[in-house]
Design an enzyme around this catalytic site. Structure first.
Site, short mmCIF file in Angstrom:
data_model
loop_
_atom_site.label_atom_id
_atom_site.label_comp_id
_atom_site.label_asym_id
_atom_site.label_seq_id
_atom_site.Cartn_x
_atom_site.Cartn_y
_atom_site.Cartn_z
N SER A 286 39.23 39.36 31.31
CA SER A 286 40.44 40.16 31.56
C SER A 286 41.68 39.43 31.06
CB SER A 286 40.58 40.45 33.06
OG SER A 286 39.50 41.22 33.53
N HIS A 312 47.36 41.14 35.37
CA HIS A 312 45.99 41.33 35.82
C HIS A 312 45.95 42.04 37.17
CE1 HIS A 312 42.22 39.91 37.90
NE2 HIS A 312 41.71 40.35 36.76
#
Length: 491
Positions: A286, A312
């Site tokens: 990510s 995130h």
């Protein structure tokens, strides 16, 4: 059948010449090549072998000579440094063979086919160790994952196309080997490549380069993309730029293949430790994705690390614009963690406290306290006609005046802390300000900015939240993982 061997002799050291190439050289009546390379194959020549040398940039002439000797019945070996099929002579010989065949076919159509025909010449490529492979072995194991090789020579390829390939390699996170990085006439291309890579990659991206690989003048160097100086490179140098996973360990440049992460995924569910590894692997991916999509990925590490955490957590790339920080705030706060000054974190609400990594807190010996439900705060709020958030700050300032203060919900709590600081009733080690809402939210964040002696990380505007405040704290607690982009420890 007449034969032309096209042999890659490697980068120059005898141990890097393959037995097949040695045998081809020994079997040949004629060896054709750039004169500099004959010194490397001289021990393998049979008596009477004719060596036909040409100057630099005489590739077509070499190929034509090879065909002429082969037509005379000679066994010919054309030598290239490295691998003959990688920026070497093999493609040219195959192209020339096709052009010669087309010419023969045309002559056959005009004259008697028998008189125009010629005996076919077989081209036999023999692989060699390419310069990037030799350089990679000297550096460690930088080519451990997907890679590409780009030549900066624009003699055969327009620079516009080369630049397009550079951008693609940088954005796709390829390990990238650079051939022909510089010459007497090409001095700026490597500078431009570095500029393009820095638009896509972190300045800490590992770079290694080797000059005269495998030869007496060999030099091996390691640096980062930010520190890499193109002026330290010449035409005999191979440059290798790592990907986002590459790292340096004990002087070796390593790009992991991913086996350990794969093991963690395949064994998921077998233990708590394995589950954490799976979670960390997802977070790493990510973070790599986020960094690749940032408008400005090459900000300093102290800003990039909390920014990656913020995006995130929220999936909101507006965080790139809203994140406000004092200079090196993350680094300064992490120093307080390391030297033991930061021992207590005070949050405005319990939700912010719950999002801070418990493993990191335990590892670092830090406690988290929230006074919002403290009976004393409830009583104070009722008696003084203030919010519980304000009352909780007054209690915290009395008991932990030098804590890290974290706000993810209540702007009145942040405003209250600012008043307490102004009145010198507390001196926080730092402030994380991410209250969310529509009333006094922006003002509370502006109120915190003037305290220049206190490192601060703020989310400007109306956006914020307890989860966002907590992740900004986590970015501080794990700042030692920022260089290797390894989020997820102590989840």
């Amino acid at each position: 059948m007449k034969t032309i061997y096209v042999a890659g002799i490697g980068p120059g050291s005898p141990e890097d010449i393959t037995p097949a190439v040695m045998q081809a050289v020994a079997n040949s009546d004629v060896v054709v090549g750039y004169k500099y390379y004959f010194q490397f194959i001289e021990p393998y020549l049979k008596p009477g072998t004719e060596c036909v040398d040409t100057g630099m940039k005489k590739e077509r002439e070499r190929a034509e000579q090879a065909f002429r000797y082969a037509e005379d019945g000679k066994t010919v070996c054309v030598i290239s440094s490295g691998d003959a099929g990688i920026y070497g002579m093999a493609p040219l010989l195959f192209e020339m063979a096709e052009a010669r065949k087309q010419l023969t076919d045309k002559l056959s159509a005009l004259h008697d086919a028998a008189s125009a025909s010629q005996e076919e010449i077989e081209i036999v490529p023999l692989p060699g160790i390419s310069a990037f492979q030799k350089a990679a072995s000297l550096l460690g194991a930088p080519m451990g994952h997907d890679f590409c090789v780009i030549s900066l020579s624009d003699l055969m390829t327009p620079w516009a196309l080369i630049e397009k390939r550079i951008k693609a390699a940088a954005s796709a996170d390829f390990v990238t080997a650079i051939y022909n990085p510089k010459s007497h006439g090409r001095y700026w291309q490597l500078h431009r490549l570095r500029e393009l890579f820095l638009q896509e990659r972190n300045g800490n991206n590992v770079v290694g380069y080797v000059r005269q690989a495998g030869r007496d003048e060999q030099e091996v160097k390691l640096t980062t993309l930010a520190e890499f100086d193109p002026e330290d490179v010449d035409m005999f140098t191979v440059v290798i730029i790592g990907n986002s996973q590459s790292y340096v360990r004990e002087g070796k440049f390593i790009t992991p293949r991913g086996y350990y992460r794969q093991d963690a995924v395949s064994q998921s569910g077998s233990s708590t430790s394995d589950a954490k590894n799976v979670g960390q692997s997802i977070m790493i991916k990510s973070f790599e994705t986020i960094r690749g999509e940032l408008k400005e990925p090459n900000v300093p590490k102290w800003r990039l690390w909390p920014m990656l955490h913020a995006v995130h957590t929220t999936a909101d790339f507006d965080m790139e614009n809203l994140l406000w920080m004092d200079d090196d705030a993350t680094g300064k706060l992490y120093e307080k963690v390391v030297d033991g000054t930061l021992k207590t974190i005070v949050t405005d609400v319990t939700m912010a406290a719950s999002g801070i990594r418990k493993g990191a807190l335990e590892r670092l010996g830090i406690q988290v306290i929230c006074y919002i439900n403290d009976p004393r705060a409830v009583a104070m709020a009722r008696e003084q006609n203030i919010t519980r958030a304000q009352a909780s700050m007054r209690l915290a300032a009395e008991e932990y005046p030098d804590a890290l203060y974290v706000f993810g919900n209540a702007p009145t709590a942040l405003l209250e802390l600012c008043e307490l600081v102004r009145k010198k009733k507390c001196q926080p080690v730092g402030i994380i300000g991410a209250p969310v809402g529509f009333v006094h939210v922006e003002e509370s964040k502006h109120a915190a900015k003037p305290f220049s002696e206190i490192p601060k990380i703020l989310i400007e505007g109306r956006k914020g939240g307890s989860n966002l405040a907590a992740t900004l704290v986590n970015s501080i607690l794990t700042y030692d993982d920022a260089d290797q982009l390894r989020p997820g420890r102590d989840v």
